[in-house]
Structures are given as C-alpha cells and as structure tokens.
Write a protein that holds these residues in place. Structure first.
Motif, mmCIF file in Angstrom:
data_model
loop_
_atom_site.group_PDB
_atom_site.id
_atom_site.type_symbol
_atom_site.label_atom_id
_atom_site.label_comp_id
_atom_site.label_asym_id
_atom_site.label_seq_id
_atom_site.Cartn_x
_atom_site.Cartn_y
_atom_site.Cartn_z
ATOM 1 N N ALA A 142 15.256 5.605 -8.343
ATOM 2 C CA ALA A 142 14.919 6.831 -8.253
ATOM 3 C C ALA A 142 13.723 6.970 -7.999
ATOM 4 O O ALA A 142 12.973 8.042 -7.217
ATOM 5 C CB ALA A 142 16.196 8.290 -8.789
ATOM 6 N N TYR A 143 13.058 6.914 -9.088
ATOM 7 C CA TYR A 143 12.421 6.926 -9.061
ATOM 8 C C TYR A 143 11.008 6.195 -8.195
ATOM 9 O O TYR A 143 9.603 7.167 -7.785
ATOM 10 C CB TYR A 143 11.530 6.303 -10.367
ATOM 11 C CG TYR A 143 9.517 6.393 -10.895
ATOM 12 C CD1 TYR A 143 9.188 7.235 -11.757
ATOM 13 C CD2 TYR A 143 8.888 5.476 -10.509
ATOM 14 C CE1 TYR A 143 7.858 8.063 -12.072
ATOM 15 C CE2 TYR A 143 7.851 5.772 -11.139
ATOM 16 C CZ TYR A 143 7.036 6.590 -11.599
ATOM 17 O OH TYR A 143 5.979 7.005 -12.250
ATOM 18 N N LEU A 144 10.711 4.469 -7.556
ATOM 19 C CA LEU A 144 10.181 4.715 -6.418
ATOM 20 C C LEU A 144 10.266 5.470 -5.356
ATOM 21 O O LEU A 144 9.525 5.777 -4.559
ATOM 22 C CB LEU A 144 10.651 3.299 -6.017
ATOM 23 C CG LEU A 144 9.814 2.277 -7.381
ATOM 24 C CD1 LEU A 144 10.571 1.107 -7.087
ATOM 25 C CD2 LEU A 144 8.576 2.061 -7.060
ATOM 26 N N ARG A 145 11.421 5.766 -4.997
ATOM 27 C CA ARG A 145 11.881 7.008 -3.956
ATOM 28 C C ARG A 145 10.841 8.441 -3.929
ATOM 29 O O ARG A 145 10.676 8.518 -2.782
ATOM 30 C CB ARG A 145 13.164 7.025 -4.002
ATOM 31 C CG ARG A 145 13.786 7.292 -2.118
ATOM 32 C CD ARG A 145 15.238 7.483 -2.092
ATOM 33 N NE ARG A 145 16.188 7.838 -3.512
ATOM 34 C CZ ARG A 145 16.749 6.833 -4.099
ATOM 35 N NH1 ARG A 145 16.683 5.307 -4.206
ATOM 36 N NH2 ARG A 145 16.982 7.065 -5.662
ATOM 37 N N GLU A 146 11.025 9.002 -4.938
ATOM 38 C CA GLU A 146 10.620 9.974 -5.248
ATOM 39 C C GLU A 146 8.742 9.952 -5.451
ATOM 40 O O GLU A 146 8.288 11.295 -4.872
ATOM 41 C CB GLU A 146 10.790 10.822 -6.656
ATOM 42 C CG GLU A 146 12.393 11.438 -6.945
ATOM 43 C CD GLU A 146 12.407 12.505 -5.818
ATOM 44 O OE1 GLU A 146 12.025 13.117 -5.653
ATOM 45 O OE2 GLU A 146 14.120 12.504 -5.000
ATOM 46 N N THR A 147 8.598 8.966 -5.481
ATOM 47 C CA THR A 147 6.577 8.688 -5.730
ATOM 48 C C THR A 147 6.694 8.068 -4.435
ATOM 49 O O THR A 147 4.990 7.799 -4.484
ATOM 50 C CB THR A 147 6.254 8.256 -7.056
ATOM 51 O OG1 THR A 147 7.455 6.605 -6.912
ATOM 52 C CG2 THR A 147 6.767 9.012 -8.296
ATOM 53 N N LYS A 148 7.206 7.739 -4.156
ATOM 54 C CA LYS A 148 7.081 7.166 -2.107
ATOM 55 C C LYS A 148 6.304 5.502 -3.034
ATOM 56 O O LYS A 148 5.234 5.273 -1.833
ATOM 57 C CB LYS A 148 6.507 7.723 -1.734
ATOM 58 C CG LYS A 148 7.343 8.785 -1.007
ATOM 59 C CD LYS A 148 6.833 9.882 -0.058
ATOM 60 C CE LYS A 148 7.926 10.981 -0.136
ATOM 61 N NZ LYS A 148 8.859 11.783 -0.927
ATOM 62 N N ARG A 149 6.437 5.487 -3.829
ATOM 63 C CA ARG A 149 4.898 4.025 -4.338
ATOM 64 C C ARG A 149 5.576 2.576 -3.402
ATOM 65 O O ARG A 149 4.634 1.874 -3.658
ATOM 66 C CB ARG A 149 6.122 3.890 -5.196
ATOM 67 C CG ARG A 149 5.885 4.234 -6.733
ATOM 68 C CD ARG A 149 4.209 3.973 -7.404
ATOM 69 N NE ARG A 149 3.812 4.789 -8.525
ATOM 70 C CZ ARG A 149 3.929 4.573 -9.819
ATOM 71 N NH1 ARG A 149 3.522 3.419 -9.846
ATOM 72 N NH2 ARG A 149 3.124 5.377 -10.758
ATOM 73 N N GLY A 150 6.394 2.745 -2.628
ATOM 74 C CA GLY A 150 7.366 1.776 -2.072
ATOM 75 C C GLY A 150 8.518 0.982 -1.780
ATOM 76 O O GLY A 150 9.261 2.054 -2.355
ATOM 77 N N HIS A 151 8.527 -0.127 -0.844
ATOM 78 C CA HIS A 151 9.884 0.064 -0.294
ATOM 79 C C HIS A 151 10.658 -1.391 -0.918
ATOM 80 O O HIS A 151 9.684 -2.258 -0.811
ATOM 81 C CB HIS A 151 9.641 -0.573 1.144
ATOM 82 C CG HIS A 151 10.814 -0.838 2.082
ATOM 83 N ND1 HIS A 151 12.217 -0.316 2.211
ATOM 84 C CD2 HIS A 151 11.084 -2.310 2.407
ATOM 85 C CE1 HIS A 151 12.792 -0.678 2.680
ATOM 86 N NE2 HIS A 151 12.625 -2.103 2.982
ATOM 87 N N LEU A 152 11.582 -0.989 -1.449
ATOM 88 C CA LEU A 152 12.000 -1.749 -1.793
ATOM 89 C C LEU A 152 13.383 -2.888 -1.264
ATOM 90 O O LEU A 152 13.572 -1.966 -0.160
ATOM 91 C CB LEU A 152 13.148 -1.587 -3.268
ATOM 92 C CG LEU A 152 11.706 -2.063 -4.555
ATOM 93 C CD1 LEU A 152 12.659 -1.471 -5.592
ATOM 94 C CD2 LEU A 152 11.299 -2.896 -4.734
ATOM 95 N N PRO A 153 13.947 -3.841 -1.169
ATOM 96 C CA PRO A 153 15.023 -4.260 -0.417
ATOM 97 C C PRO A 153 16.220 -3.796 -0.567
ATOM 98 O O PRO A 153 16.734 -2.510 -2.214
ATOM 99 C CB PRO A 153 15.561 -6.286 -0.838
ATOM 100 C CG PRO A 153 14.791 -5.732 -1.888
ATOM 101 C CD PRO A 153 13.449 -4.933 -2.146
#
Length: 124
Positions: free
Chosen positions: A113-124
C-alpha cells in the motif's frame, strides 16, 4: 542462482521482480519486505520519541512515543486515521508496527500500500 546473480549485477537487476514474486509465493513476507526496503531505501524505523508533552511531534514521533510507553492501541488508531486519509506515512508506520510484532504478512500488505501511494515502483 544467488551466486550467479551476485556476480552479474545486470541480471540481478532484471531478476529482482521475479525474486520478490518467488518470496511471496513461498509466503516469505519478511524477505520481500526487507528487499523492497533496501531497493527503495525506505526508512522502517521509528524516530526517537520526544517527551509526551512536546506539542511539535509529527505522526511518526507520536506513534514512537506511544509505542515506547506500551500504548499500541492508541498508536494503531492514529495510524489507521492517517491511512483513512490516504496519507502514505500511515502505511509506512503500519508496516513498522507490523514488523515490530513479527506479523510479516501484515507488514507486506502495508508495504504494498505504501509503494502504491508513493508511486515508488512496480511490483509483481
């Protein structure tokens, strides 16, 4: 495979999403969280708490102070309120609290959720 990837950084970079996916399939959420933390240089430590009467504390400092005093219920409530407002910091703090209680599945969910909200990167 690990030794091959260690000696071939280009391949290691290309294989990174695959390795995360493998950890998730094996339910090794701890490895996935720590790999993402390292890759994106995410600080997953609570700051040193200030004194409880310091009105200038930010959310992380407040959660740290509450956690240190053993008031995890209030700390988690504050984090949930932050998450409801879609504040990325809430997801990061939720991940930290889950890690502290060794709930790596919950830590991974918060990290995603943190990565999604910060648009940090794409994960599998």
């Amino acid at each position: 495979m690990e030794s091959f990837l260690a000696g071939n950084l280009g391949w290691a970079e290309a294989a990174w999403p695959i390795r995360v996916r493998q950890w998730l399939e094996k339910k090794d959420f701890q490895a996935a969280v720590l790999a993402v933390q390292e890759r994106y240089r995410i600080d997953l430590k609570l700051p040193e708490p200030k004194t409880p009467d310091d009105a200038s504390m930010n959310l992380a400092e407040t959660v740290s102070s509450l956690a240190q005093r053993g008031n995890l219920v209030t700390a988690r409530r504050m984090v949930q309120e932050s998450i409801q407002e879609r504040e990325p910091e809430g997801f990061r703090l939720q991940c930290i609290l889950a890690m502290a209680s060794h709930d790596w599945a919950a830590a991974w969910k918060s990290m995603e959720a943190y990565l999604r909200e910060t648009k940090r990167g794409h994960l599998p």
